[in-house]
Enzyme design. Structure first.
Site, PDB file in Angstrom:
ATOM      1  N   ASP A   7      15.836 -16.162 -30.664  1.00 16.62           N
ATOM      2  CA  ASP A   7      14.428 -15.881 -30.380  1.00 16.62           C
ATOM      3  C   ASP A   7      14.268 -16.069 -28.875  1.00 16.62           C
ATOM      4  OD1 ASP A   7      11.635 -15.447 -30.666  1.00 16.62           O
ATOM      5  OD2 ASP A   7      11.308 -17.608 -30.728  1.00 16.62           O
ATOM      6  N   GLU A  67      15.755 -11.113 -31.850  1.00 21.62           N
ATOM      7  CA  GLU A  67      14.394 -10.618 -32.032  1.00 21.62           C
ATOM      8  C   GLU A  67      14.010  -9.749 -30.846  1.00 21.62           C
ATOM      9  OE1 GLU A  67      10.130 -12.673 -32.418  1.00 21.62           O
ATOM     10  OE2 GLU A  67      11.558 -13.301 -33.965  1.00 21.62           O
ATOM     11  N   ASP A 139      10.566 -22.300 -32.170  1.00 20.40           N
ATOM     12  CA  ASP A 139      11.458 -21.293 -31.591  1.00 20.40           C
ATOM     13  C   ASP A 139      12.804 -21.247 -32.316  1.00 20.40           C
ATOM     14  OD1 ASP A 139       9.803 -20.292 -29.323  1.00 20.40           O
ATOM     15  OD2 ASP A 139       9.889 -22.397 -28.738  1.00 20.40           O
TER      16      ASP A 139
END
Length: 165
Positions: A7, A67, A139
């Site tokens: 992420d 992502e 996160d």
């Protein structure tokens, strides 16, 4: 199969390694790469590359799920996020792994069942799906969710690459 989820973020890049064994998933490890807010952009990107390289060396994932960035209203923030994402992708690529990319909507839908789920919902579902004793930081949970998303998609991706004879 071991999947590294990422992420990306310039201040905090979440990471998580998930292993699939016999159709069951388990969290191998997770964490956050926190960059020095007083450092310039090049130094922060270097910290992300170094951090991702260390994770790859230690946990030996076979591939990565990253992502994609969500472009909000602030172009400067989006650009910095793109740089952070690029640094993580470069580190993964240098590690010789295939990289799969998923939108936040795809990741949330794969884990929570709803593409507009909130961060705490993702944290709780990741905790449940991976039988973790406590939720991962936001996160890191998003990174674990990206890895789970890929593991859910992997059978479909293999099927899609088959060609009729």
């Amino acid at each position: 199969m071991r999947v590294l989820g990422i992420d990306p973020g310039i201040a905090v890049t979440g990471w998580g390694v998930v292993e699939s064994l016999g159709g069951k998933y388990r969290a191998v490890a997770h964490g956050c790469i926190r960059t020095n807010p007083d450092a310039g952009l090049p130094a922060r990107l270097g910290e992300i590359v170094t951090g991702v390289n260390l994770v790859i060396a230690k946990y030996q994932p076979q591939l990565a799920a990253v992502e994609e960035i969500f472009v909000a209203q602030n172009p400067s923030s989006a650009l910095k996020l793109g740089h952070a994402r690029g640094a993580a992708i470069a580190a993964i690529s240098l590690g010789g792994m295939d990289i799969f990319e998923y939108t936040a909507l795809q990741v949330k839908k794969a884990v929570v069942g709803y593409g507009r789920a909130e961060k705490h919902q993702v944290q709780e579902m990741v905790k449940m799906l991976l039988a973790m004793s406590k939720p991962a930081p936001a996160d890191a949970a998003d990174a674990l969710a990206a890895a789970v998303c890929h593991l859910n998609q992997a059978p479909l991706l293999r099927f899609a690459t088959l060609r009729p004879s």
